[in-house]
Scaffold this motif. Sequence first.
Motif, PDB file in Angstrom:
ATOM      1  N   GLY A 358       0.761  -1.209  -0.195  1.00 33.58           N
ATOM      2  CA  GLY A 358      -0.086   0.045  -0.031  1.00 33.58           C
ATOM      3  C   GLY A 358       0.803   1.350  -0.087  1.00 33.58           C
ATOM      4  O   GLY A 358       2.030   1.242   0.103  1.00 33.58           O
ATOM      5  N   ILE A 359       0.266   2.569  -0.304  1.00 35.94           N
ATOM      6  CA  ILE A 359       0.871   3.683  -0.286  1.00 35.94           C
ATOM      7  C   ILE A 359       0.184   4.806   0.656  1.00 35.94           C
ATOM      8  O   ILE A 359      -1.084   4.670   0.526  1.00 35.94           O
ATOM      9  CB  ILE A 359       1.249   4.353  -1.663  1.00 35.94           C
ATOM     10  N   SER A 360       0.918   5.482   1.308  1.00 39.23           N
ATOM     11  CA  SER A 360       0.428   6.669   1.955  1.00 39.23           C
ATOM     12  C   SER A 360       0.954   7.860   1.648  1.00 39.23           C
ATOM     13  O   SER A 360       1.872   7.850   1.033  1.00 39.23           O
ATOM     14  CB  SER A 360       0.429   6.364   3.707  1.00 39.23           C
ATOM     15  N   TYR A 361       0.172   8.909   1.592  1.00 41.27           N
ATOM     16  CA  TYR A 361       0.648  10.145   1.366  1.00 41.27           C
ATOM     17  C   TYR A 361       0.272  11.249   2.328  1.00 41.27           C
ATOM     18  O   TYR A 361      -0.749  11.211   3.198  1.00 41.27           O
ATOM     19  CB  TYR A 361       0.301  10.518  -0.143  1.00 41.27           C
ATOM     20  N   PHE A 362       1.294  12.216   2.201  1.00 38.64           N
ATOM     21  CA  PHE A 362       1.382  13.337   3.243  1.00 38.64           C
ATOM     22  C   PHE A 362       1.445  14.606   2.660  1.00 38.64           C
ATOM     23  O   PHE A 362       2.079  14.708   1.316  1.00 38.64           O
ATOM     24  CB  PHE A 362       2.553  13.201   4.468  1.00 38.64           C
ATOM     25  N   LYS A 363       1.097  15.876   3.224  1.00 38.66           N
ATOM     26  CA  LYS A 363       1.277  17.032   2.594  1.00 38.66           C
ATOM     27  C   LYS A 363       3.048  17.371   2.645  1.00 38.66           C
ATOM     28  O   LYS A 363       3.220  18.180   1.604  1.00 38.66           O
ATOM     29  CB  LYS A 363       0.665  18.145   3.461  1.00 38.66           C
ATOM     30  N   SER A 364       3.724  16.962   3.596  1.00 37.37           N
ATOM     31  CA  SER A 364       5.093  17.270   3.327  1.00 37.37           C
ATOM     32  C   SER A 364       6.089  16.198   4.013  1.00 37.37           C
ATOM     33  O   SER A 364       5.429  15.280   4.654  1.00 37.37           O
ATOM     34  CB  SER A 364       5.497  18.639   4.077  1.00 37.37           C
ATOM     35  N   LYS A 365       7.202  16.085   4.135  1.00 36.43           N
ATOM     36  CA  LYS A 365       8.359  15.175   4.557  1.00 36.43           C
ATOM     37  C   LYS A 365       7.999  15.179   6.040  1.00 36.43           C
ATOM     38  O   LYS A 365       8.167  14.345   6.747  1.00 36.43           O
ATOM     39  CB  LYS A 365       9.486  15.489   3.969  1.00 36.43           C
ATOM     40  N   GLU A 366       7.927  16.825   6.419  1.00 35.71           N
ATOM     41  CA  GLU A 366       8.015  16.904   7.981  1.00 35.71           C
ATOM     42  C   GLU A 366       6.734  16.170   8.635  1.00 35.71           C
ATOM     43  O   GLU A 366       6.575  15.652   9.665  1.00 35.71           O
ATOM     44  CB  GLU A 366       7.804  18.205   8.509  1.00 35.71           C
ATOM     45  N   GLU A 367       5.695  16.212   8.036  1.00 34.38           N
ATOM     46  CA  GLU A 367       4.370  15.496   8.446  1.00 34.38           C
ATOM     47  C   GLU A 367       4.225  14.170   8.373  1.00 34.38           C
ATOM     48  O   GLU A 367       3.206  13.447   8.863  1.00 34.38           O
ATOM     49  CB  GLU A 367       3.383  16.058   7.849  1.00 34.38           C
ATOM     50  N   SER A 368       5.270  13.389   7.592  1.00 29.60           N
ATOM     51  CA  SER A 368       5.185  11.955   7.383  1.00 29.60           C
ATOM     52  C   SER A 368       5.470  11.064   8.537  1.00 29.60           C
ATOM     53  O   SER A 368       5.026   9.924   8.574  1.00 29.60           O
ATOM     54  CB  SER A 368       6.182  11.582   6.534  1.00 29.60           C
ATOM     55  N   VAL A 369       5.805  11.781   9.817  1.00 36.62           N
ATOM     56  CA  VAL A 369       5.694  11.082  11.082  1.00 36.62           C
ATOM     57  C   VAL A 369       4.525  10.805  11.825  1.00 36.62           C
ATOM     58  O   VAL A 369       4.260  10.097  12.522  1.00 36.62           O
ATOM     59  CB  VAL A 369       6.713  11.723  11.907  1.00 36.62           C
ATOM     60  N   GLY A 370       3.438  11.601  11.142  1.00 38.22           N
ATOM     61  CA  GLY A 370       2.130  11.413  11.712  1.00 38.22           C
ATOM     62  C   GLY A 370       1.278  10.719  11.023  1.00 38.22           C
ATOM     63  O   GLY A 370       1.629   9.773  10.255  1.00 38.22           O
ATOM     64  N   GLU A 371      -0.061  10.917  11.018  1.00 40.60           N
ATOM     65  CA  GLU A 371      -0.967  10.208  10.417  1.00 40.60           C
ATOM     66  C   GLU A 371      -1.120  10.837   8.904  1.00 40.60           C
ATOM     67  O   GLU A 371      -1.112  11.910   8.477  1.00 40.60           O
ATOM     68  CB  GLU A 371      -2.301  10.410  10.924  1.00 40.60           C
ATOM     69  N   PRO A 372      -1.212   9.618   8.029  1.00 34.70           N
ATOM     70  CA  PRO A 372      -1.255  10.153   6.391  1.00 34.70           C
ATOM     71  C   PRO A 372      -2.590  10.933   6.139  1.00 34.70           C
ATOM     72  O   PRO A 372      -3.635  10.646   6.925  1.00 34.70           O
ATOM     73  CB  PRO A 372      -1.034   8.885   5.451  1.00 34.70           C
ATOM     74  N   ILE A 373      -2.801  11.711   5.017  1.00 42.62           N
ATOM     75  CA  ILE A 373      -3.762  11.983   4.529  1.00 42.62           C
ATOM     76  C   ILE A 373      -4.813  10.899   4.076  1.00 42.62           C
ATOM     77  O   ILE A 373      -6.031  10.760   4.287  1.00 42.62           O
ATOM     78  CB  ILE A 373      -3.679  13.154   3.503  1.00 42.62           C
ATOM     79  N   GLN A 374      -4.279   9.879   3.601  1.00 45.51           N
ATOM     80  CA  GLN A 374      -4.933   8.890   3.169  1.00 45.51           C
ATOM     81  C   GLN A 374      -4.245   7.605   2.797  1.00 45.51           C
ATOM     82  O   GLN A 374      -2.818   7.749   2.508  1.00 45.51           O
ATOM     83  CB  GLN A 374      -5.705   9.039   1.757  1.00 45.51           C
ATOM     84  N   GLN A 375      -4.681   6.474   3.164  1.00 45.76           N
ATOM     85  CA  GLN A 375      -3.870   5.263   2.738  1.00 45.76           C
ATOM     86  C   GLN A 375      -4.667   4.354   1.715  1.00 45.76           C
ATOM     87  O   GLN A 375      -5.944   4.395   1.554  1.00 45.76           O
ATOM     88  CB  GLN A 375      -3.729   4.267   4.055  1.00 45.76           C
ATOM     89  N   ILE A 376      -3.659   3.961   0.340  1.00 51.60           N
ATOM     90  CA  ILE A 376      -4.346   3.463  -0.562  1.00 51.60           C
ATOM     91  C   ILE A 376      -3.616   1.790  -0.379  1.00 51.60           C
ATOM     92  O   ILE A 376      -2.532   1.505  -0.638  1.00 51.60           O
ATOM     93  CB  ILE A 376      -4.106   3.834  -2.074  1.00 51.60           C
ATOM     94  N   HIS A 377      -4.507   0.936  -0.464  1.00 51.38           N
ATOM     95  CA  HIS A 377      -4.191  -0.577  -0.554  1.00 51.38           C
ATOM     96  C   HIS A 377      -4.299  -0.801  -2.124  1.00 51.38           C
ATOM     97  O   HIS A 377      -5.482  -0.988  -2.645  1.00 51.38           O
ATOM     98  CB  HIS A 377      -5.130  -1.369   0.300  1.00 51.38           C
ATOM     99  N   LEU A 378      -3.271  -1.450  -2.470  1.00 55.90           N
ATOM    100  CA  LEU A 378      -3.078  -1.921  -4.022  1.00 55.90           C
ATOM    101  C   LEU A 378      -3.580  -3.196  -4.151  1.00 55.90           C
ATOM    102  O   LEU A 378      -3.536  -3.696  -5.360  1.00 55.90           O
ATOM    103  CB  LEU A 378      -1.731  -1.284  -4.483  1.00 55.90           C
ATOM    104  N   LYS A 379      -3.642  -3.995  -3.412  1.00 54.47           N
ATOM    105  CA  LYS A 379      -3.842  -5.465  -3.691  1.00 54.47           C
ATOM    106  C   LYS A 379      -5.355  -5.554  -4.472  1.00 54.47           C
ATOM    107  O   LYS A 379      -6.046  -4.789  -3.958  1.00 54.47           O
ATOM    108  CB  LYS A 379      -3.859  -6.294  -2.379  1.00 54.47           C
ATOM    109  N   GLY A 380      -4.994  -6.149  -5.665  1.00 54.45           N
ATOM    110  CA  GLY A 380      -6.423  -6.231  -6.309  1.00 54.45           C
ATOM    111  C   GLY A 380      -6.878  -5.328  -7.305  1.00 54.45           C
ATOM    112  O   GLY A 380      -7.756  -5.152  -8.206  1.00 54.45           O
TER     113      GLY A 380
END
Length: 630
Positions: A358-380
């Motif tokens: 899966g992939i997760s994305y954040f507004k910036s590198k500094e915010e990547s230690v917290g909760e992501p904006i969204q997680q996307i599960h790619l299986k299937g």
Amino acid sequence: MADWDLSVTVEELGSEAPALSISVTSDLHIGGVILKLVEKTQIKRDWSDHALWWEQKQQWLLRTSWTLEKCEIHADASLVFMPQHKPLRLGLPNGATVRLQACFSGPVFRTLLGICRILSESGVDVAGCGILSVCLSVCLEINPLTPPPPRVSPVSQACLYNGMPAHFADSPQTEAVYRMLSVPQPAPAPELISKQYRAASVVDKAHINSRWLDSSRSLLQQGVQENGRLWLRFKYSTFYNLEPLYDAVRLAQLYEQARWAVLLEDVDCTEEEMMLFGALQYHISKRSLSEPQTVTSNAAMDDLETALLSLEVKLDGDSNTTLCSMKPTGFDLCRTSRPKRLTLKGYKQYWFKFQDTGISYFKSKEESVGEPIQQIHLKGCEVAPDVNVAGQKFLIRLLIPAPEGMTEVYLRCENEEQYAHWMAACRLASTGRSLADSSFQSEIQSIRSFLAMQKTHGNSSVPAADDAINPHSLVSPRYQKKYKAKQLTQRILEAYQNVAQLSWNDALLRFLQIWQALPDFGLSYVVVRFKGSRKDEVLGIAPNRLIRIDLGVGDVVRTWRYNNMRQWNVNWDIRQVAIEFDGNVNIAFSCVTADCKIVHEFIGGYIFMSTRTKEQGDALNQEYCAKYWV
């Protein structure tokens, strides 16, 4: 029981001969009727291939132990005593027409298996459980009819002699048939391409798909007569266990079908891809003339090849190398877009993290230690490329499974290297594999090779134009009209520099690989009406999903994957297909342009072939296969 007269027409007596009348009783079995007929004809010959055909009911009487009473046959029945195997003319994907003996009494499914045993050396598996199917149509006869090769018994493994199947090595005539089947034909003339029928819309393509024969009924039951002409085509876009060493016929015919699909614009492709297709056709044509396409094999080499393959699998299985230090593992900067209907794609830049599948994305590198904006599960999910190397466009199109259908997401990469890593990671994740999988490196290299083939060499020298090259024979009519011959030749030769070093087999496989990567590859269309709807829509049937398409504007409305399917049923009384998916999602539709049996066979065929593995062996379990759709 009282005797009564039964009238039977015997084909061997000629069309002008009157029907024979024999005295029977209702408790006489079918075998007894045949015995009486043979005795009355007084013709000494082998009658073992003959059977009774009931004209009014359009059915074969193959159960010789059944009585006339059980078959419900009375004195008014019109029976014909005829051979079960008759001559049939088949138009192949390469445009040639062959004539051979085919079974007219058994289901088309089994008839295909017999035909494919004759046409190729890989035995039963060439048929691929109906991968090759028959479509009623008129075939352009390019080559004169060739005599059939001798009939052979089923084989489980290839038996090669002088580089070809043993049953083709009997005479120079049969060897010529094998060369015609296993070597691609020269490029077609532009006039021939322009005369071919081209589907202008998905509705036209849907009407073509309505002509597939029913695999559970015989040829004669579906109106095919002796010496009838049919098309033989790969119906399912899943090619199981394709081995160039033994599958020369299947590889060549697949290439021919792919080439005509590109030339007739059955699948959309970019201008760069079209030039690459043209270059590969030019290269394959040159190789076909310059190097002999024969396969040499012996027991020692086969054993060595098997041992090397086993060693390769073992080494792959023992590899514990982790690839966590390589992109896109960890963090990377990408742009994403969630397009909506009738709007332009707007991309926003985020900081992405790829982990497991899966992939997760954040507004910036500094915010990547917290909760992501969204997680996307790619299986299937569905992963498709959208690339233009010359325009520096590197997009990854993701179709994410959701309860209401599929969510479309685009990832925009900045350069080729980033695209290669992210595309490889997404493909692995879609199949449930992480970046630690041993195939990650080879997947990256494959993507790099594909991108390199689409590059132009700028000011580097272009090979001199071959007088024999006709560029209008290598591209679709759209580009024939757009460019002059000199311009097309220049573009094709530029692309040719990227493929000139490929061997003949590698060029064929690369052509098929690029064809399979096209967005519309493998889609078969049927016009349907969904339950509760008042308008017709299009159902796209792909190797791994069903697609609901708006007939008016052509937009994808919803997508359902087979791996989320719980069951499907067909109500044969009202001709309606009902499908149940996970998440209490239920759909039902009736077919407008085709019989619902065609949709039923497509779904069942793809689901069956998705379950096939090499561990199950190459032998085809016909009963297991048939239960899915026959």
